[in-house]
Design a protein around this motif. Structure first.
Motif, PDB file in Angstrom:
ATOM      1  N   LEU A 143       0.822  -1.219   0.000  1.00 36.36           N
ATOM      2  CA  LEU A 143       0.000   0.000   0.000  1.00 36.36           C
ATOM      3  C   LEU A 143       0.849   1.258   0.000  1.00 36.36           C
ATOM      4  O   LEU A 143       0.372   2.328  -0.390  1.00 36.36           O
ATOM      5  N   SER A 144       2.110   1.149   0.429  1.00 35.77           N
ATOM      6  CA  SER A 144       3.015   2.302   0.396  1.00 35.77           C
ATOM      7  C   SER A 144       3.262   2.770  -1.034  1.00 35.77           C
ATOM      8  O   SER A 144       3.644   3.925  -1.259  1.00 35.77           O
ATOM      9  N   PHE A 145       3.060   1.883  -2.008  1.00 30.37           N
ATOM     10  CA  PHE A 145       3.191   2.227  -3.426  1.00 30.37           C
ATOM     11  C   PHE A 145       1.831   2.467  -4.083  1.00 30.37           C
ATOM     12  O   PHE A 145       1.682   3.358  -4.914  1.00 30.37           O
ATOM     13  N   ILE A 146       0.855   1.671  -3.713  1.00 29.74           N
ATOM     14  CA  ILE A 146      -0.441   1.733  -4.394  1.00 29.74           C
ATOM     15  C   ILE A 146      -1.142   3.064  -4.153  1.00 29.74           C
ATOM     16  O   ILE A 146      -1.688   3.675  -5.091  1.00 29.74           O
ATOM     17  N   VAL A 147      -1.127   3.538  -2.908  1.00 27.38           N
ATOM     18  CA  VAL A 147      -1.824   4.796  -2.596  1.00 27.38           C
ATOM     19  C   VAL A 147      -1.205   5.986  -3.339  1.00 27.38           C
ATOM     20  O   VAL A 147      -1.924   6.754  -4.000  1.00 27.38           O
ATOM     21  N   PRO A 148       0.148   6.200  -3.294  1.00 26.68           N
ATOM     22  CA  PRO A 148       0.728   7.284  -4.112  1.00 26.68           C
ATOM     23  C   PRO A 148       0.463   7.098  -5.605  1.00 26.68           C
ATOM     24  O   PRO A 148       0.277   8.085  -6.334  1.00 26.68           O
ATOM     25  N   GLY A 149       0.428   5.842  -6.074  1.00 27.45           N
ATOM     26  CA  GLY A 149       0.163   5.586  -7.486  1.00 27.45           C
ATOM     27  C   GLY A 149      -1.235   6.039  -7.893  1.00 27.45           C
ATOM     28  O   GLY A 149      -1.417   6.659  -8.952  1.00 27.45           O
ATOM     29  N   ILE A 150      -2.227   5.756  -7.055  1.00 26.54           N
ATOM     30  CA  ILE A 150      -3.609   6.171  -7.346  1.00 26.54           C
ATOM     31  C   ILE A 150      -3.716   7.688  -7.353  1.00 26.54           C
ATOM     32  O   ILE A 150      -4.372   8.286  -8.223  1.00 26.54           O
ATOM     33  N   ILE A 151      -3.066   8.346  -6.380  1.00 29.36           N
ATOM     34  CA  ILE A 151      -3.105   9.812  -6.312  1.00 29.36           C
ATOM     35  C   ILE A 151      -2.474  10.424  -7.559  1.00 29.36           C
ATOM     36  O   ILE A 151      -2.989  11.392  -8.134  1.00 29.36           O
TER      37      ILE A 151
END
Length: 506
Positions: free
Chosen positions: A209-217
């Motif tokens: 999630l440390s990558f997925i959340v910034p990716g979605i933003i």
């Protein structure tokens, strides 16, 4: 009959409208590149989670690892003794792809609509950042997967920097460019801070999630960019900026009778009007070799190579250094590393302000680089003696390391991309920015790679490497510093001569 507006009222309305759109463009491009940097930061925070000492953790009952295995909780393939080299390879996959792609990206940026180019790049960058994090949920343990994702992400991220600098350069003239871009360039540090804090929330649990959340933003910001970015002032009937002041034009043709103060002002108004109406032919995009011939491009590009080497080594390895040397937890090390970026915000603004006041971009960079070398030496030796000294020295190092890097990639790139030798051709801005930042990105790739190779021999050697790179960056600017000093002497002699003429009239 409706009365016409007074000239003063018309001026105020036009001024406020132009200023509003400039502020709007500045804010939007700030948010765009904040997202780009936010999506790059999680890897440096998650490194300490991919390989950690598991001796203090309780081994699960169904685990097949041996009793003396202290890396059972690490993520394969980073659970071996060569984990630093493997992590360096993952970093380098992104950075080498970014460096190579940057030289090509500027050429595309001059020929494609910036709005389409930026929004596509952001959506793809968000996708690849999320795919890296999905490796956790899909239980992927193959090195090639993470390397391939980093290569793709590095290539698409090259759409960002040349495009946002070109867009801001289209809206802002030379006036207070260093100060304005110094504030604006804090997006780099703000993005790093946000990336660190967001990644830190999940680093000890579901690190994907440390990558997925910034990716979605980042992907969502790409859609906003497509809908709302305004590339040129002329697109909304605003006044285009003046890239060269009257004094420069007077110096170029001092004997031209049309260069008086009033005639110059009228000619500027006529030029502005003709630009807004697009009466002239569209200027051709500058070639790669043509951009290299602009005075100062090669020196600043090579200087940025070494300055960015230092900055990106801190970006990718500082949390792990704090984790190993100061023995903080993964989240605490990530949070503490953001202070370096806080210093970067201050340094970028200071460098821009000082260079605007002195009109000496190269001298400002050189002085900050000279001061950065002993400060990095001190941070390595006494920076971990206490939390207070660590905080203070991290901020100071951030100021001195990121100040020159910020100035070269923003105000200097914009100055050179609108250099008077181009005779008003704004099509060079994206190419010049790509050349400077692309050369710098070679250093950004070398720094983390060298840190991964050197750190097993001791962190002291890593800092010696950083100090050496800092000194080389300073030396590369010597010729430009000398030219600026000569220009100051000429300016002082002219001002003293004019004051003497006023004091002793004939």
């Amino acid at each position: 009959m409706r009365s016409s507006l007074a000239p003063g009222v018309w001026f105020l309305r036009a001024f406020s409208r132009d200023s509003w759109f400039r502020g709007y463009t500045l804010l939007l491009t700030f948010l765009i590149y904040t997202c780009y940097h936010m999506s790059r930061k999680p890897i440096s925070i998650v490194k300490s989670r991919l390989h950690q000492n598991c001796s203090e953790l309780i081994t699960p009952g169904n685990d097949t690892h041996g009793i003396n295995d202290t890396t059972w909780c690490s993520w394969t393939p980073f659970d071996k003794d060569d984990y630093k080299e493997l992590l360096g390879a993952v970093d380098n996959a992104f950075l080498v792809a970014y460096a190579i792609g940057m030289f090509i990206s500027g050429i595309f940026g001059e020929r494609l609509p910036l709005r389409y180019y930026l929004s596509t790049g952001m959506v793809l960058s968000g996708l690849f950042t999320s795919l890296f994090g999905l490796g956790y949920f899909w239980s992927i343990h193959m090195l090639w997967y993470f390397v391939l994702i980093q290569i793709c992400n590095g290539l698409v991220q090259t759409t960002g920097w040349p495009s946002v600098v070109a867009c801001v350069g289209n809206w802002f003239g030379k006036g207070k460019r260093g100060f304005i871009m110094g504030i604006w360039n804090s997006h780099t540090s703000v993005g790093n801070i946000l990336g660190s804090l967001i990644a830190g929330i999940w680093v000890n649990q579901q690190w994907g999630l440390s990558f997925i959340v910034p990716g979605i933003i980042t992907a969502a910001m790409g859609i906003i960019t497509f809908l709302f970015l305004i590339e040129y002032p002329e697109d909304v009937d605003c006044t285009p900026p003046q890239h060269h002041d009257d004094q420069e034009k007077d110096q170029d043709s001092p004997e031209d009778p049309g260069n008086g103060p009033y005639t110059n002002r009228e000619s500027n108004m006529e030029t502005t009007a003709s630009c807004s109406k697009e009466q002239g032919p569209e200027p051709e995009a500058i070639s790669f070799l043509g951009a290299l011939k602009i005075p100062g491009v090669i020196e600043f590009s090579l200087c940025l190579l070494f300055a960015k080497l230092v900055s990106y080594t801190f970006l990718y390895w500082l949390p792990l250094y704090i984790f190993n040397v100061a023995h903080f937890g993964a989240k605490e090390a990530g949070d503490l590393s953001t202070l370096f970026d806080v210093g970067g915000i201050i340094g970028g603004i200071m460098a821009g302000l000082i260079s605007d006041y002195t009109n000496g971009r190269a001298t400002t960079c050189c002085i900050m680089l000279i001061l950065a070398a002993p400060m990095m030496f001190l941070y390595n030796y006494i920076g971990q003696n206490g939390i207070t000294s660590s905080i203070v020295m991290l901020i100071i190092c951030g100021v001195l390391v990121n100040g020159p890097y910020a100035l070269i990639t923003t105000a200097v790139s914009a100055d050179l991309g609108t250099h008077k030798s181009l005779k008003g051709n704004a099509k060079a801005l994206s190419t010049v920015t790509a050349i400077i930042d692309g050369t710098g990105s070679i250093g950004a790739a070398l720094g983390p790679l060298l840190a991964g190779l050197i750190s097993p021999t001791g962190w002291n050697n890593v800092f010696y490497m950083l100090i050496s790179a800092d000194i080389l960056a300073c030396l590369l600017l010597c010729r430009l510093v000398y030219k600026e000093i000569l220009a100051w002497k000429v300016s002082r002699s002219r001002s003293s001569g004019s004051s003497l003429a006023l004091t002793h009239p004939r």
